[in-house]
Design an enzyme around this catalytic site. Structure first.
Site, short mmCIF file in Angstrom:
data_model
loop_
_atom_site.label_atom_id
_atom_site.label_comp_id
_atom_site.label_asym_id
_atom_site.label_seq_id
_atom_site.Cartn_x
_atom_site.Cartn_y
_atom_site.Cartn_z
N GLU A 190 -2.86 -21.04 9.86
CA GLU A 190 -1.41 -21.73 10.03
C GLU A 190 -0.82 -20.88 8.82
O GLU A 190 0.99 -20.30 9.15
CB GLU A 190 -1.45 -23.01 9.56
CG GLU A 190 -1.92 -24.01 10.20
CD GLU A 190 -0.74 -24.36 10.91
OE1 GLU A 190 0.06 -23.86 11.40
OE2 GLU A 190 -1.70 -24.73 12.18
N TYR B 211 5.37 -28.19 5.56
CA TYR B 211 4.43 -26.98 7.05
C TYR B 211 3.09 -27.37 6.92
O TYR B 211 2.46 -27.94 7.48
CB TYR B 211 5.53 -26.28 7.00
CG TYR B 211 4.62 -26.07 8.91
CD1 TYR B 211 5.00 -26.50 9.54
CD2 TYR B 211 3.94 -24.33 8.84
CE1 TYR B 211 4.07 -26.58 10.63
CE2 TYR B 211 3.29 -24.60 9.60
CZ TYR B 211 3.24 -24.98 11.08
OH TYR B 211 2.58 -25.03 11.85
N ASP C 80 8.37 -27.64 11.88
CA ASP C 80 8.38 -25.90 11.66
C ASP C 80 9.45 -26.06 12.80
O ASP C 80 10.56 -26.70 13.10
CB ASP C 80 7.83 -25.23 12.33
CG ASP C 80 6.98 -25.35 13.84
OD1 ASP C 80 7.58 -25.87 14.42
OD2 ASP C 80 6.03 -24.81 14.54
#
Ligand code: SF4
Length: 332
Positions: free
Chosen positions: A32, A124, A142
């Site tokens: 991520e 996020y 996002d």
């Protein structure tokens, strides 16, 4: 939004990416962090490289920042590498709250908040890792999700709070229909990345086209969301590359608070710096390098001089800009 249609589509069409085959929170966190500002193919290369060297959060904590930055070299947005190392150190601190284990439902009540308390982790990444690794029903937002929301609802400039709220409503609906949070979050992002693309949305292949407002809107799909107004600033700099008799440059490590912090490179001065006149008298100009960052255009004059003792640049982590600057100096 037909949550069942989208999750079914994801089950058939999801790209086969290695971090989707693991539930290891560290591997997922790494993916991520990397994918935030790096394209998937490149992210994959760095993900493998970093995970190979640092298979656990503890193994990164034990490493020097320099080594992490060396492996990060070329991935860009170097603050991510620095913060990831800081996160690993903090999680692994035996006197800290985490004792070497990333936040999980067995170590804290609010996994999302736990991740967000760590260095470099924003809403996020916290929601992404909590949902993908632990199936916490926290919706991610996002750029892909924002675009899907704007197009589904036909809102040109959706407010961040409205995007988050609708994304969470979809998540709750999906969860209520038995769709795992890890699947749902990835399904919405996958739709945005592969079908509801910024420039060429593939509406006829879209599993949720029936509910979409933008699809037949007179303004056209591309009007959603309205393009962000970008202002690129130009910065003029002078790089002072002093090389020794063997052609090795003098390099300094950039302070962590500076651009490319933690990486190495030749000293730079702003092009209007008062000390430049003296510095340039002792050197000769080798050329110019123009380098584009996301919101900045760097115009760098490269000046070459002499030093008693340089160092081997291959042994240091350098930014792409500094690699180009050294190449220009070498050619002179
Ligand atoms: S129909 Fe087109 S614009 Fe609407 S969500 Fe699907 S791909 Fe995006």
């Amino acid at each position: 939004m037909n949550v069942e249609a989208l999750s079914r589509w994801y089950g058939h069409e999801a790209r086969d990416l290695p971090w989707r085959a693991t539930s290891d929170p560290w591997a997922i966190l790494l993916s991520e962090v990397l994918l935030q500002q790096t394209q998937v193919a490149r992210g994959l290369e760095y993900w493998r490289r970093l995970l190979d060297r640092f298979p656990t959060v503890g193994s990164m904590a034990e490493a020097e920042l320099d080594e992490v930055m060396h492996l990060w070299q070329g991935a860009g947005y170097y603050a991510r590498g620095r913060r990831l190392h800081a996160l690993a150190v903090e999680v692994s601190d035996p006197s800290g709250p985490w004792k070497g284990v990333l936040p999980s439902p067995s170590t804290c009540d609010d996994v999302v908040a736990g991740f967000q308390s760590l260095p470099g982790i924003g809403p996020y990444t916290a929601a992404a890792v909590a949902s993908i690794a632990h199936d916490v029903p926290a919706a991610v937002v996002d750029g892909n999700v924002r675009r899907v929301v704007a197009r589904q609802t036909g809102v040109h400039e959706p407010k961040p709070a409205d995007v988050s709220s609708l994304a969470q409503t979809w998540m709750d609906d999906a969860h209520g229909h038995g769709v795992a949070p890890s699947v749902w979050n990835q399904a919405v992002m996958e739709l945005g990345a592969t079908v509801c693309r910024p420039r060429a949305p593939h509406c006829s292949a879209c599993p949720v086209q029936e509910a979409c407002t933008a699809r037949d809107h007179p303004d056209g799909v591309h009007a959603f969301p309205a393009p962000a107004k970008r202002r690129t600033k130009t910065e003029r700099l002078v790089a002072l590359v002093d090389v020794d008799a063997e052609g090795r440059p003098h390099l300094v490590q950039r302070p962590t608070s500076a651009r490319f912090g933690g990486l190495w490179g030749p000293p730079y001065l702003p092009a209007n710096d008062a000390s430049l006149v003296k510095a340039q008298k002792q050197r000769s100009k080798a050329g110019d390098v123009v380098h584009l960052l996301s919101h900045r255009r760097l115009e760098v004059e490269v000046w070459v001089g002499h030093t008693e003792r340089g160092m081997d640049p291959a042994s240091k982590a350098l930014s792409t800009l500094d690699e180009r600057v050294l190449q220009t100096a070498k050619k002179a």
